[in-house]
Structures are given as C-alpha cells and as structure tokens.
Motif scaffolding. Structure first.
Motif, PDB file in Angstrom:
ATOM      1  N   PHE A  29      25.138  18.351 -12.991  1.00  0.00           N
ATOM      2  CA  PHE A  29      26.552  17.996 -12.883  1.00  0.00           C
ATOM      3  C   PHE A  29      27.423  19.235 -12.658  1.00  0.00           C
ATOM      4  O   PHE A  29      28.384  19.189 -11.884  1.00  0.00           O
ATOM      5  N   VAL A  30      27.091  20.343 -13.314  1.00  0.00           N
ATOM      6  CA  VAL A  30      27.845  21.585 -13.109  1.00  0.00           C
ATOM      7  C   VAL A  30      27.661  22.078 -11.670  1.00  0.00           C
ATOM      8  O   VAL A  30      28.626  22.482 -11.006  1.00  0.00           O
ATOM      9  N   ALA A 167      22.467  16.492  -2.650  1.00  0.00           N
ATOM     10  CA  ALA A 167      23.317  16.509  -3.842  1.00  0.00           C
ATOM     11  C   ALA A 167      24.058  15.188  -3.998  1.00  0.00           C
ATOM     12  O   ALA A 167      24.148  14.639  -5.110  1.00  0.00           O
ATOM     13  N   ALA A 168      24.581  14.653  -2.897  1.00  0.00           N
ATOM     14  CA  ALA A 168      25.329  13.394  -2.947  1.00  0.00           C
ATOM     15  C   ALA A 168      24.424  12.231  -3.343  1.00  0.00           C
ATOM     16  O   ALA A 168      24.787  11.395  -4.182  1.00  0.00           O
ATOM     17  N   LEU A 169      23.240  12.169  -2.756  1.00  0.00           N
ATOM     18  CA  LEU A 169      22.301  11.093  -3.080  1.00  0.00           C
ATOM     19  C   LEU A 169      21.810  11.227  -4.522  1.00  0.00           C
ATOM     20  O   LEU A 169      21.644  10.232  -5.234  1.00  0.00           O
ATOM     21  N   GLY A 170      21.562  12.475  -4.937  1.00  0.00           N
ATOM     22  CA  GLY A 170      21.143  12.707  -6.311  1.00  0.00           C
ATOM     23  C   GLY A 170      22.212  12.275  -7.303  1.00  0.00           C
ATOM     24  O   GLY A 170      21.910  11.690  -8.344  1.00  0.00           O
ATOM     25  N   MET A 171      23.474  12.547  -6.978  1.00  0.00           N
ATOM     26  CA  MET A 171      24.572  12.135  -7.842  1.00  0.00           C
ATOM     27  C   MET A 171      24.696  10.619  -7.888  1.00  0.00           C
ATOM     28  O   MET A 171      24.936  10.033  -8.959  1.00  0.00           O
ATOM     29  N   ALA A 172      24.518   9.963  -6.750  1.00  0.00           N
ATOM     30  CA  ALA A 172      24.573   8.501  -6.715  1.00  0.00           C
ATOM     31  C   ALA A 172      23.494   7.906  -7.608  1.00  0.00           C
ATOM     32  O   ALA A 172      23.742   6.953  -8.370  1.00  0.00           O
ATOM     33  N   MET A 173      22.287   8.476  -7.533  1.00  0.00           N
ATOM     34  CA  MET A 173      21.187   8.007  -8.382  1.00  0.00           C
ATOM     35  C   MET A 173      21.491   8.282  -9.852  1.00  0.00           C
ATOM     36  O   MET A 173      21.222   7.448 -10.720  1.00  0.00           O
ATOM     37  N   ALA A 174      22.081   9.439 -10.140  1.00  0.00           N
ATOM     38  CA  ALA A 174      22.403   9.799 -11.518  1.00  0.00           C
ATOM     39  C   ALA A 174      23.448   8.853 -12.104  1.00  0.00           C
ATOM     40  O   ALA A 174      23.330   8.408 -13.253  1.00  0.00           O
ATOM     41  N   LEU A 175      24.468   8.515 -11.311  1.00  0.00           N
ATOM     42  CA  LEU A 175      25.508   7.605 -11.784  1.00  0.00           C
ATOM     43  C   LEU A 175      24.950   6.205 -12.016  1.00  0.00           C
ATOM     44  O   LEU A 175      25.320   5.525 -12.975  1.00  0.00           O
TER      45      LEU A 175
END
Length: 231
Positions: A29-30, A167-175
């Motif tokens: 996240f950072v 990074a964007a796809l990873g964030m979508a998966m994380a959310l």
C-alpha cells in the motif's frame, strides 16, 4: 499438542506468517501511494505536500522491504509459505465448484459448496495472481531503478506501463480481498490477528482441511465437535 485454542478456536497460521502478511500488505500500500505521482500528474500534489525526493526515497525503501519480506518469510514461516505456494497448484474440482458459486459468496449469501481445503478456490486464485503480480512488479521495478545505462531506454520505457498495470491489478485484487475478509467473512480476519479462527468457521469454510487434520491426528473429531459447540 492439539490445534484447538481456547476451546472454540483452531490454530491456522503461525505468528511469523501473520507478521509477514502484514509487512507485505503495508509495504504494498505504501508503494502504491508513493508511486502514484510517477504515473499521473493528477497526484503531483502529494509531491508538493511531502516533497518529491522524500516520496521517492520512501518508495525505494519499501520496495526493498517488499522484495526481502517473502524471502525472510520462507525461512521464518516455512510451513505457512509452503502451503501458500503449493495449494494453488492443487486446483481441482472442489475449487471450480467454489468459483462457480463465488458471485453468491461475494454477495454474502454463503452458498453450499464442496468442502474446501486450507485455502478455498477463490483464495488459491488470489494467491496465484498476487505471486505473479509480485514477480512482475519486482522485475519491472528493478529494470526501472537499475536499468538506466544498462538497458536501452526504448525498451526500458515499456516497463513503465507494465509496472503501473501490475500495481493497479494488484491493488484491485487487494481491495477485493479486503472486502471479502472484512465485509463478507469477518471471522477470517481473526486468523490474521493471532493466527486462529473460530472452529465453526473453519468447519464451514475449510471442511476438507479440518477432515485432513482429524485424519492426521492434529485434532480429534471429538475436540472439533466440542470446539464448534463452544462457539
């Protein structure tokens, strides 16, 4: 030693695995936040608030943590990492059954599915994708960081959108992962607090894993039945 804890919980993760999970989550996240100004002028106000040099230093420090953390975790939380890396390779019929009914689970309807193992079909898919995204982020980030003067810029620039997309796809998966954990299955969050989950939750969401634990002698059927009743 029985895996039943406090009469109604079962041990799922070691504390070293829990710590590694949170270090990975926080560092990701950072990195995402400190990387935003690099890919869109809309976020340059963050540079004005914190200073562009400070943001870049923070990004690089947490990039190192993001890379080193799972490597250390492999040694300190061997069992947890081994299960995490091998379970997705055992993707089968019961996992397909879970994914087929996943939309209902996403809505919090808890559909009846085949008994799931240590990780359910959705978790296995999430783990596999996150490992891929981690690899892409690490390789593309290293090329962007150290590739100047080594790799031709016409090639190196291609890694900017690759890094951003990962990074964007990873964030979508994380959310999505956070929503399912907190909004749909809040009992699962306890596993990332002290490593234990409610016996009733374990029996319902990871029934095959519990059956395997009973068969291997890690816990008796009587202990599990009592733990479920104590909830």
């Amino acid at each position: 030693m029985s895996m039943v804890v406090n009469k109604s919980y079962v041990k799922r993760h070691t504390m070293s695995f829990v710590v590694a999970h949170w270090v990975n989550a926080i560092s990701f996240f950072v990195l995402f936040i400190t990387g935003l100004p690099l890919f869109s002028p809309s976020f340059h106000f963050l540079y004005e608030i914190f200073g562009d040099a400070n943001f870049q230093i923070i990004h690089r420090v947490f990039a190192v943590i993001f890379i080193v953390n799972p490597i250390i975790g492999i040694f300190l939380a061997r069992k947890g990492y081994w299960i995490m890396m091998t379970e997705p390779l055992k993707f089968g019929k019961r996992d397909m059954d879970f994914l087929a009914k996943f939309p209902l689970d996403l809505l919090g309807m808890n559909p009846k599915v085949e008994k799931q193992t240590y990780y359910n079909g959705g978790e296995k898919l999430n783990i596999a994708l996150q490992i891929i995204f981690w690899g892409v982020l690490v390789v593309s980030g290293a090329i962007l960081w150290f590739g100047a003067g080594v790799i031709d810029n016409s090639i190196r620039t291609w890694f900017i959108p690759i890094h951003a997309c990962a990074a964007a796809l990873g964030m979508a998966m994380a959310l999505g992962h956070i929503y399912l954990a907190v909004g749909v299955n809040p009992d699962s969050v306890h596993g990332m607090v002290d490593g234990t989950i409610k016996a009733k939750y374990a029996e319902h969401h990871h029934g095959k894993w519990i059956e395997d634990c009973i068969e291997s002698g890690e816990v008796s059927e009587e202990e599990m039945e009592e733990a479920v009743k104590n909830y």
